[in-house]
Design a protein around this motif. Structure first.
Motif, PDB file in Angstrom:
ATOM      1  N   LEU A 105       0.565  -1.441  -0.045  1.00  0.00           N
ATOM      2  CA  LEU A 105       0.298   0.413   0.136  1.00  0.00           C
ATOM      3  C   LEU A 105       0.567   1.578   0.136  1.00  0.00           C
ATOM      4  O   LEU A 105       0.539   2.237  -0.696  1.00  0.00           O
ATOM      5  CB  LEU A 105      -0.707   0.304   1.125  1.00  0.00           C
ATOM      6  CG  LEU A 105      -1.733  -0.748   1.231  1.00  0.00           C
ATOM      7  CD1 LEU A 105      -3.138  -0.768   3.075  1.00  0.00           C
ATOM      8  CD2 LEU A 105      -3.185  -0.447  -0.194  1.00  0.00           C
ATOM      9  N   SER A 106       1.943   1.404   0.193  1.00  0.00           N
ATOM     10  CA  SER A 106       2.607   2.009   0.581  1.00  0.00           C
ATOM     11  C   SER A 106       3.492   2.914  -1.052  1.00  0.00           C
ATOM     12  O   SER A 106       3.841   3.439  -0.852  1.00  0.00           O
ATOM     13  CB  SER A 106       3.688   2.596   2.215  1.00  0.00           C
ATOM     14  OG  SER A 106       4.192   1.061   1.814  1.00  0.00           O
ATOM     15  N   LEU A 107       3.383   2.023  -1.989  1.00  0.00           N
ATOM     16  CA  LEU A 107       4.471   2.068  -2.602  1.00  0.00           C
ATOM     17  C   LEU A 107       4.137   3.231  -4.304  1.00  0.00           C
ATOM     18  O   LEU A 107       2.571   2.928  -3.837  1.00  0.00           O
ATOM     19  CB  LEU A 107       4.346   0.483  -3.595  1.00  0.00           C
ATOM     20  CG  LEU A 107       4.790  -0.295  -3.107  1.00  0.00           C
ATOM     21  CD1 LEU A 107       4.685  -1.925  -4.176  1.00  0.00           C
ATOM     22  CD2 LEU A 107       6.511  -0.492  -3.476  1.00  0.00           C
ATOM     23  N   THR A 108       4.898   4.516  -3.841  1.00  0.00           N
ATOM     24  CA  THR A 108       4.666   5.156  -5.230  1.00  0.00           C
ATOM     25  C   THR A 108       5.145   4.403  -6.372  1.00  0.00           C
ATOM     26  O   THR A 108       5.812   4.113  -6.500  1.00  0.00           O
ATOM     27  CB  THR A 108       5.709   6.483  -4.510  1.00  0.00           C
ATOM     28  OG1 THR A 108       7.059   6.164  -4.655  1.00  0.00           O
ATOM     29  CG2 THR A 108       5.135   6.601  -3.086  1.00  0.00           C
ATOM     30  N   SER A 109       4.528   6.064  -7.129  1.00  0.00           N
ATOM     31  CA  SER A 109       5.058   5.248  -8.857  1.00  0.00           C
ATOM     32  C   SER A 109       6.100   5.189  -9.027  1.00  0.00           C
ATOM     33  O   SER A 109       7.473   4.619  -9.674  1.00  0.00           O
ATOM     34  CB  SER A 109       4.067   6.582  -9.509  1.00  0.00           C
ATOM     35  OG  SER A 109       4.101   7.544  -9.231  1.00  0.00           O
ATOM     36  N   HIS A 110       6.970   6.293  -8.298  1.00  0.00           N
ATOM     37  CA  HIS A 110       8.996   6.395  -8.201  1.00  0.00           C
ATOM     38  C   HIS A 110       9.356   5.016  -7.982  1.00  0.00           C
ATOM     39  O   HIS A 110      10.073   4.604  -8.492  1.00  0.00           O
ATOM     40  CB  HIS A 110       8.964   7.437  -7.816  1.00  0.00           C
ATOM     41  CG  HIS A 110       9.048   8.522  -8.241  1.00  0.00           C
ATOM     42  ND1 HIS A 110       9.488   9.400  -9.062  1.00  0.00           N
ATOM     43  CD2 HIS A 110       7.717   9.378  -8.004  1.00  0.00           C
ATOM     44  CE1 HIS A 110       9.216  10.954  -9.169  1.00  0.00           C
ATOM     45  NE2 HIS A 110       7.525  10.459  -8.890  1.00  0.00           N
ATOM     46  N   ASP A 111       8.720   4.342  -6.293  1.00  0.00           N
ATOM     47  CA  ASP A 111       9.011   2.972  -6.142  1.00  0.00           C
ATOM     48  C   ASP A 111       9.182   2.611  -7.438  1.00  0.00           C
ATOM     49  O   ASP A 111      10.059   1.416  -7.500  1.00  0.00           O
ATOM     50  CB  ASP A 111       8.138   2.559  -4.962  1.00  0.00           C
ATOM     51  CG  ASP A 111       8.137   3.699  -3.523  1.00  0.00           C
ATOM     52  OD1 ASP A 111       9.775   3.548  -3.411  1.00  0.00           O
ATOM     53  OD2 ASP A 111       7.266   3.882  -2.765  1.00  0.00           O
ATOM     54  N   VAL A 112       7.804   2.242  -7.852  1.00  0.00           N
ATOM     55  CA  VAL A 112       7.736   1.325  -9.027  1.00  0.00           C
ATOM     56  C   VAL A 112       8.943   1.651  -9.724  1.00  0.00           C
ATOM     57  O   VAL A 112       9.797   0.937 -10.558  1.00  0.00           O
ATOM     58  CB  VAL A 112       6.445   1.274  -9.831  1.00  0.00           C
ATOM     59  CG1 VAL A 112       6.052   0.280 -11.194  1.00  0.00           C
ATOM     60  CG2 VAL A 112       5.059   0.960  -8.666  1.00  0.00           C
ATOM     61  N   LEU A 113       9.230   2.712 -10.596  1.00  0.00           N
ATOM     62  CA  LEU A 113       9.644   2.560 -11.357  1.00  0.00           C
ATOM     63  C   LEU A 113      11.442   1.896 -10.915  1.00  0.00           C
ATOM     64  O   LEU A 113      11.802   1.693 -11.665  1.00  0.00           O
ATOM     65  CB  LEU A 113       9.720   4.419 -11.722  1.00  0.00           C
ATOM     66  CG  LEU A 113      11.386   4.715 -12.710  1.00  0.00           C
ATOM     67  CD1 LEU A 113       9.515   4.100 -14.422  1.00  0.00           C
ATOM     68  CD2 LEU A 113      11.260   5.872 -12.894  1.00  0.00           C
ATOM     69  N   ARG A 114      11.815   2.695  -9.849  1.00  0.00           N
ATOM     70  CA  ARG A 114      13.136   2.296  -9.318  1.00  0.00           C
ATOM     71  C   ARG A 114      12.901   0.850  -9.455  1.00  0.00           C
ATOM     72  O   ARG A 114      14.201   0.357  -9.550  1.00  0.00           O
ATOM     73  CB  ARG A 114      12.631   3.109  -7.542  1.00  0.00           C
ATOM     74  CG  ARG A 114      14.474   2.216  -6.979  1.00  0.00           C
ATOM     75  CD  ARG A 114      14.060   3.315  -5.431  1.00  0.00           C
ATOM     76  NE  ARG A 114      13.644   1.717  -5.060  1.00  0.00           N
ATOM     77  CZ  ARG A 114      13.336   0.873  -4.848  1.00  0.00           C
ATOM     78  NH1 ARG A 114      14.817   0.591  -4.547  1.00  0.00           N
ATOM     79  NH2 ARG A 114      12.605   0.083  -3.554  1.00  0.00           N
ATOM     80  N   LEU A 115      11.788   0.004  -8.998  1.00  0.00           N
ATOM     81  CA  LEU A 115      11.965  -1.269  -8.960  1.00  0.00           C
ATOM     82  C   LEU A 115      12.086  -1.929 -10.588  1.00  0.00           C
ATOM     83  O   LEU A 115      13.009  -3.200 -10.113  1.00  0.00           O
ATOM     84  CB  LEU A 115      10.986  -1.887  -8.133  1.00  0.00           C
ATOM     85  CG  LEU A 115      10.991  -1.654  -6.554  1.00  0.00           C
ATOM     86  CD1 LEU A 115       9.020  -1.721  -6.044  1.00  0.00           C
ATOM     87  CD2 LEU A 115      11.448  -2.676  -5.577  1.00  0.00           C
ATOM     88  N   ALA A 116      11.417  -1.360 -11.069  1.00  0.00           N
ATOM     89  CA  ALA A 116      11.919  -1.859 -12.260  1.00  0.00           C
ATOM     90  C   ALA A 116      12.687  -1.641 -13.215  1.00  0.00           C
ATOM     91  O   ALA A 116      13.275  -2.874 -13.464  1.00  0.00           O
ATOM     92  CB  ALA A 116      10.579  -1.732 -12.826  1.00  0.00           C
TER      93      ALA A 116
END
Lengths: 413, 428
Positions: B399-410
């Motif tokens: 729930l705490s993930l942001t779109s920037h987190d997703v970008l970083r993870l990918a």
């Protein structure tokens, strides 16, 4: 055994609504079953009911995408088409129940069909046709066998369609006509089960489904299958390592006692490691590497299947001779053999009740069959079946003139 | 007037903690994990051994040991055992994975006094008759020969061989040749070494009489001396990985080509595990994923495509698989690469982010509905050395993930330029 408690009511437009409460997890299931299947198709335009099921996910009159809003509310869904019915079901956190009503009612009201969405979905269904039937070892066996077994009744063709061209030729007009002929509140049942209340479902149903007009259904009498009078057979070749023998026998429709007797017979023959054909033909005599037997759940007089894959050092002749001996030996069945099957069936019923979706689907399929109480009376029917009935029914079903056989052989190289 | 264009309000779901289970010990110290769950009076008892395919010397050894244990015992031949179980409407099954073998009894609570002794027989006194083993081997050889005609099977097998190597537990795949090599002596030896008291724990989940079950378990499984099995080592720890890349084609005639595309990942202990399970769902982990939308719904190349971010106890990998028309194989792989790159270069929208979050939380309700699912979850947690408290962190983290987190993870974990691509079929 615990019963599935349910209540029901019918809206003015003819939609029957069934409610089953189970508050063990905070989830609800919304199931809409339409009484339309591949048997309602025309012989030169088959595969339609199933193609249509796909199109129901391509957006409706007021909602451009079906899946996204559902997923956004934490829900998931699927659907299936049979020869008799098309069933749509979704699971959703119970707090979000209204989203399910909103989505299902809009696609019952009207679809947003376009040439583009039709063309894309045809591509998907054609790939499904290939993946599940044409590009798998033995994948097309039942496509051939159904045609042999049902010669007049529209069960003749499979749900996926008789041939791929019927799907690629479908026009927007065909599809729209199909919708208005069969998709209507007066041709459907809505089941809502899980963490819900009767009052809540009643008011949501009136709000969302109440305004949908009832429709003139396309009525047509289905040609019935005449009694088979002599054995039929067909041989096909394919890229498979071993020969296989597929047999189909005529049995009564799903809502008749004879169907349940046939089901018990298939359990005795091939369900579980203690089943006779598995124990004797697969394990002991090693004539087949696998055998399965099952009745098809059909609303009109249907079929019992007996599929066997021939073992490497065996032959079709040896397998068929042994199979006949086992069929004859059903006349020596004992009370304790039958009781064992009944005990097992009771346990299976209880296990099936561990999910809300199973219970909802049981209600949907029973209602479509014409008797919703079957969801609870089925176990009693099984328990009441006698040894004499099993023996007599077996004799009748397995009469050689009641059988169609497909021989599936490795292609000659 | 009813406005059908407007969706009923959908709020963000809140995480639901897992129900706590109770742990007790039998007289000999065997841990038993108990959870009352569900309203149907049925129980599943799992006896879980800390072994599995990662501990075997020969491919197939672990799986065939487990399945042969249930064939016949000192007191019951195959038919007697099957009839006994049928008499009580009960089942004994087995699950074999890399890091565990589980022998399971599913029984109505009221029949446990009769069915639990059968499980004990299977565990303590399997007979391993030669004939049963040979028959099972012959039958399964034929089944695998049929499987070998399936393009999806051939592609998956080759994918494992190229990414990890055929001798690595993560790449090993039981095929007809491997099964041919397997002997009864291998099964007996594996049983003696790995499936013994001391190397196990027990789970009981369902609606059952706790006092009775524990008393019975103690009589049946609580008296044996426990052997010290701490010296058994998972080969997954020591194996080297091949890390194959690039295009590999297996030519087979037919209408469709099977694709397996992916690369190496990380194990379950990695701090990005929950994050990547989110990113994977977004890419190809559910019906509304980007791959499904692009390759099925928009292009019509396939009936289905899915991606999985697999994190085992010791290693992990990503795999994307699909069956597509031969004429679409090339474009499908190209689109897969594009979708991976897109996640690495473009921020996803708030709407998509919230959709996937709610989808994951909502579908977890259905994944925890039955006692059988809960039993598997307890087993998973213990084998992976994760507490339910740790598993309960997953949803708040997602729930705490942001779109920037997703970008970083990918960006960090997807390697679209180092893909291993196995295609089985006749692509044009």
């Amino acid at each position: 055994m615990s019963k599935i408690d349910f209540q029901h009511f019918t809206l003015d437009n003819g939609l029957k609504v069934v409610v089953h409460e189970d508050h063990s997890v905070p989830k609800a299931v919304v199931d809409v079953i339409y009484r339309v299947g591949s048997k309602d198709e025309e012989p030169h335009r088959t595969g339609f009911a199933h193609l249509f099921e796909h199109l129901m996910f391509r957006g409706s009159k007021n909602i451009p995408s079906y899946d996204s809003p559902l997923q956004r509310a934490g829900g998931q869904n699927n659907a299936f088409t049979t020869a008799d019915v098309t069933n749509y079901y979704l699971s959703i956190p119970s707090d979000m129940l209204e989203t399910g009503f909103w989505l299902e009612s809009d696609r019952m009201l009207e679809l947003a069909l376009t040439q583009e969405s039709l063309d894309k979905e045809k591509g998907v269904v054609i790939e499904e046709f290939k993946q599940r039937y044409l590009n798998q070892p033995y994948g097309d066996a039942h496509l051939h066998l159904r045609g042999l077994h049902f010669q007049k009744h529209p069960y003749h063709w499979p749900t996926i369609g008789k041939e791929m061209s019927h799907i690629s030729d479908a026009t927007l007009e065909d599809v729209k006509e199909f919708f208005y002929g069969y998709y209507a509140p007066n041709n459907a049942t809505l089941i809502v089960a899980g963490d819900v209340s009767y009052e809540q479902v009643r008011s949501l149903a009136e709000k969302w489904f109440g305004p949908i007009p009832s429709r003139n259904l396309k009525k047509h009498a289905l040609p019935q299958e005449p009694p088979q009078t002599e054995a039929r057979s067909l041989t096909v070749h394919g890229d498979v390592p071993f020969p296989a023998v597929y047999k189909m026998f005529h049995i009564p429709p799903h809502n008749e006692r004879g169907y349940y007797i046939a089901d018990i017979i298939t359990d005795i023959l091939a369900n579980g490691r203690n089943a006779r054909l598995f124990r004797r033909l697969v394990r002991e005599q090693q004539l087949a590497s696998s055998i399965s037997a099952y009745p098809w759940m059909m609303h009109d007089p249907g079929a019992l299947s007996l599929d066997g894959r021939i073992a490497a050092n065996s032959s079709i002749e040896a397998y068929e001779a042994a199979l006949q001996a086992e069929i004859d030996d059903l006349q020596n069945l004992t009370e304790s053999d039958l009781n064992r099957i009944k005990t097992k069936l009771e346990a299976i019923f209880m296990l099936n009740q561990t999910t809300i979706l199973n219970k909802a689907m049981g209600l949907a399929l029973s209602d479509a069959l014409g008797d919703i109480d079957l969801v609870n009376t089925t176990p009693e029917i099984y328990q009441s079946i006698t040894l004499e009935e099993v023996k007599n029914t077996a004799k009748h079903i397995f009469d050689p003139s009641n059988c169609s056989t497909l021989y599936y052989l490795p292609a000659e190289k | 007037m009813l406005d059908r264009t407007k969706a009923p309000e959908a709020s963000m779901l809140s995480p639901r903690p897992l129900p706590g289970f109770k742990t007790v010990a039998l007289s000999n110290g065997t841990p038993v994990h108990l959870l009352q769950y569900g309203s149907v009076e049925v129980a599943e008892i799992q006896v879980v051994f800390r072994t599995g395919t990662a501990y075997q010397d020969k491919i197939g050894q672990a799986r065939y040991t487990a399945s042969n244990m249930g064939e016949a015992t000192a007191s019951f031949n195959n038919q007697q055992l099957a009839e006994r179980l049928d008499d009580y409407g009960a089942w004994i099954s087995n699950d074999t994975a890399q890091e565990f073998i589980s022998m399971n009894l599913t029984s109505l609570d009221r029949h446990l006094p009769h069915t639990l002794p059968l499980l004990q027989e299977v565990l303590m006194a399997p007979a391993f008759p030669e004939e049963e083993f040979n028959n099972m081997k012959t039958r399964n050889l034929q089944r695998l020969q049929v499987e070998s005609k399936r393009k999806s099977y051939l592609a998956r097998r080759q994918f494992g061989h190229l990414l990890f190597g055929p001798d690595n537990p993560y790449g090993a795949h039981l095929g007809p040749d491997e099964l041919q090599q397997l002997e009864l002596a291998d099964i007996k030896a594996f049983y003696q070494k790995h499936l013994q008291a001391g190397n196990w724990f027990i789970t009981v989940v369902g609606k059952f009489d706790e006092e009775k079950v524990l008393k019975q378990l103690d009589e049946l499984l609580g008296k044996q001396q426990l052997e010290d099995k701490s010296g058994l080592i998972s080969r997954a720890v020591t194996a080297t990985d091949l890390l194959g890349q690039g295009r590999h084609l297996i030519h087979e005639e037919g209408m469709q080509s099977a694709l397996c595309v992916g690369h190496i990942g990380f194990n379950r202990k990695h701090p990005d595990f929950d994050g990547m399970s989110f990113v994977n769902t977004l890419l190809g982990g559910f019906f509304g994923s980007r791959l499904m939308k692009n390759i099925r719904e928009d292009k019509g190349y396939t009936y289905g495509i899915r991606s999985a971010w697999v994190s085992g106890k010791h290693k992990g990998y990503m795999i994307i698989s699909s069956e597509v028309g031969n004429e679409y194989a090339e474009s499908a792989v190209e689109e897969i690469r594009k979708e991976m790159n897109k996640l690495r270069t473009e921020l996803c929208t708030e709407d998509e982010l919230n959709l996937v979050k709610n989808y994951m939380l909502g579908s977890s309700i259905s994944q925890r509905e039955t006692p059988f699912q809960m039993g598997s979850l307890i087993r998973f947690a213990i084998i992976q050395e994760l507490s339910f408290d740790a598993l309960n962190q997953k949803h708040p983290k997602i729930l705490s993930l942001t779109s920037h987190d997703v970008l970083r993870l990918a960006n960090h974990h997807f390697q679209p330029d180092n893909l291993l691509e196995v295609i089985c079929g006749n692509p044009v």
